[in-house]
Enzyme design. Structure first.
Site, PDB file in Angstrom:
ATOM      1  N   LYS A  82       8.692 -14.275 -16.805  1.00  0.00           N
ATOM      2  CA  LYS A  82       9.785 -15.184 -16.345  1.00  0.00           C
ATOM      3  C   LYS A  82      10.740 -15.128 -17.486  1.00  0.00           C
ATOM      4  CE  LYS A  82      10.981 -20.167 -15.837  1.00  0.00           C
ATOM      5  NZ  LYS A  82      10.484 -21.606 -15.618  1.00  0.00           N
ATOM      6  N   SER A 157      11.792 -24.086 -11.783  1.00  0.00           N
ATOM      7  CA  SER A 157      12.217 -22.586 -12.096  1.00  0.00           C
ATOM      8  C   SER A 157      11.585 -22.162 -12.274  1.00  0.00           C
ATOM      9  CB  SER A 157      13.130 -23.537 -13.472  1.00  0.00           C
ATOM     10  OG  SER A 157      12.218 -23.446 -14.503  1.00  0.00           O
ATOM     11  N   SER A 181       8.287 -27.210 -13.191  1.00  0.00           N
ATOM     12  CA  SER A 181       9.403 -25.493 -12.731  1.00  0.00           C
ATOM     13  C   SER A 181       8.124 -24.995 -12.862  1.00  0.00           C
ATOM     14  CB  SER A 181       9.645 -25.582 -13.904  1.00  0.00           C
ATOM     15  OG  SER A 181      10.639 -26.333 -13.859  1.00  0.00           O
TER      16      SER A 181
END
Length: 475
Positions: A82, A157, A181
């Site tokens: 990420k 996310s 997320s």
């Protein structure tokens, strides 16, 4: 190149590396070829590190051939990271034009753990701006799409990480979770995500001090999620909250027969779509068929009290931090970012952290009392199968023929950020009629990580990935 190779699990790939039936170089090249084919459609990668990864794959190949030190736990396994997980010397934008030109000065703890275990970081994945919402698109990177249905979002996310797993461009990925997320993208893409209990996996300051939040793994299988979790778990001097000593999930999980599971469909008053209810009930029935005792329960929670708690919490912590970051640059951020900052500022004026804590501690007690006599709780991850791609969802919207007033009414994850010491494993529960995945959460008692993985492994055995035959997106 075949789907079988690009959709190998990490544990399968490592076994093939060990037997010398596959090399890390061959796997990486297949993933790169796959990415060249599907990335224009999916857009899960914020940055590609293919050349550096190929050098690392050659070094890993040598280890498996007995040239040099013994292979490590993730030796030769490509891992998509990420973008908000900092890599020293590389950009750290968090998906925002506000941060263009910002360069990380040190690795995030999870990046250090992946590299130390022999993992190969071949790509960095997209997020919404500052990882603040349940879908993934930004002015900087554009729209990330769900490989199962390109007009849907993979969630957020950690949407880029989950989309890469589903698309066959990464076997493992890092994620984070402050309100769902990790788990929401897992549900929307048919993958597996682990929200570790607070402090289990170290994070980066200052959000490491936010007790809603934690970093963790996304994977295609429960075993892979456990593999990456074991690499990430353990204390780090940069995170005062990280637990000492470290712990480890078992290499194998016993059958779940005889365990007791509480089934809660609505977590109070969430409204779920028929497909989500059907797939959740079928998941519970699969556990019953495996000898697990399942009993349906209700919880006394309401979405309004959950909203009160999160308003107080995000207003004081996360919302204030994002507000500082965008101050004076509101003209270059996404509409949903401006709306979040404005909402958080108003929240600080109308409620207090103490008010939120009263709600949080009441909900924590209610969950503990409801779970007494059970080993875990089973519930949907989201009320719907997916959200539309590219929509800011600032007002009411419709999904799966049902109307919702706000995204918080769709995401059923935040109660377990409030219950922040509970481990939660998100696993697939099935598909809708149009082929989009749905998911469930397996919620454990505080710090009882092994139980949620044991139940997840059972579901994988009795209902393999809750997917139909040929269960990879066609793209």
């Amino acid at each position: 190149m075949s789907d079988e190779l690009t959709h190998l699990s990490a544990t399968e790939a490592r076994a093939l590396f060990t037997s010398r039936a596959l090399s890390p170089v061959e796997l990486l090249r297949a993933l790169v070829e796959r990415a060249e084919d599907v990335e224009p459609k999916v857009n899960a990668f914020a940055e590609r590190l293919f050349d550096e990864a190929l050098d690392a794959a050659r070094q890993a190949e040598a280890r498996y051939l007995g040239k040099g030190p013994a292979p490590r736990p993730l030796e030769g396994i490509p891992v998509a990271v990420k973008e908000k997980h900092a890599i020293a010397g590389r950009s750290l934008t968090e998906g925002s034009l506000v941060n263009e030109g910002v360069v990380a000065t040190e690795n995030a703890p999870v990046v250090d753990r992946v590299l130390a275990a022999g993992g190969i970081i071949h790509a960095r994945t997209t997020t919404p701006e500052f990882s603040i919402t349940a879908f993934t698109h930004t002015p900087l990177w554009g729209v990330t799409r769900n490989p199962w249905c390109l007009d849907r979002s993979p969630g957020g996310s950690s949407g880029g990480s989950a989309a890469a797993l589903a698309a066959g461009t990464a076997p493992l990925a890092t994620a984070s979770d402050i309100g769902g997320s990790t788990r929401i993208p897992a549900a929307f893409t048919g993958t597996v995500g682990f929200k570790a209990p607070y402090g289990r996996i170290p994070g980066a300051a200052p959000l490491s001090a936010d007790f809603y939040r934690g970093d963790g793994p996304l994977a295609r299988t429960v075993d892979d999620a456990a593999l990456l979790a074991n690499v990430l778990i353990g204390p780090d001097p940069r995170d005062h909250t990280s637990l000492r000593p470290g712990s480890a999930l078992p290499a194998e999980f016993e059958p779940a027969a005889g365990m007791r599971v509480a089934l809660c469909l609505r977590l109070g008053d969430y409204e779920i779509t028929p497909a989500v209810e059907r797939n959740t009930r079928e998941t519970a029935a699969a556990l019953e068929a495996a000898g697990v005792v399942v009993e349906e329960i209700e919880l006394p929670w309401t979405r309004e009290e959950i909203a009160l708690a999160t308003e107080a919490h995000f207003g004081a912590f996360f919302g204030a931090l994002v507000g500082e970051s965008v101050a004076g640059r509101e003209d270059v951020v996404a509409p949903y970012t401006r709306a979040f900052v404005e909402w958080a500022a108003k929240a600080r004026g109308r409620t207090s952290l103490v008010t939120g804590l009263r709600v949080e501690t009441r909900m924590q007690r209610q969950l503990a009392e409801a779970m007494a006599g059970f080993d875990a709780l089973l519930c949907p991850t989201a009320a719907v199968s997916a959200l539309p791609a590219g929509d800011d969802l600032l007002g009411a919207f419709e999904v799966d023929g049902q109307r919702f007033a706000r995204t918080a009414d769709v995401t059923m994850t935040i109660p377990f950020n409030i219950n922040n010491r509970c481990p939660v494993l998100a696993v697939p529960s099935g598909h809708t009629a149009d082929g989009v995945p749905t998911g469930v959460q397996i919620v454990g008692h505080t710090y009882d990580d092994a139980t949620v993985f044991r139940l997840g492994a059972e579901l994988e055995r009795v209902r393999p990935r809750a997917c139909p035959a040929g269960h990879f997106p066609a793209l």
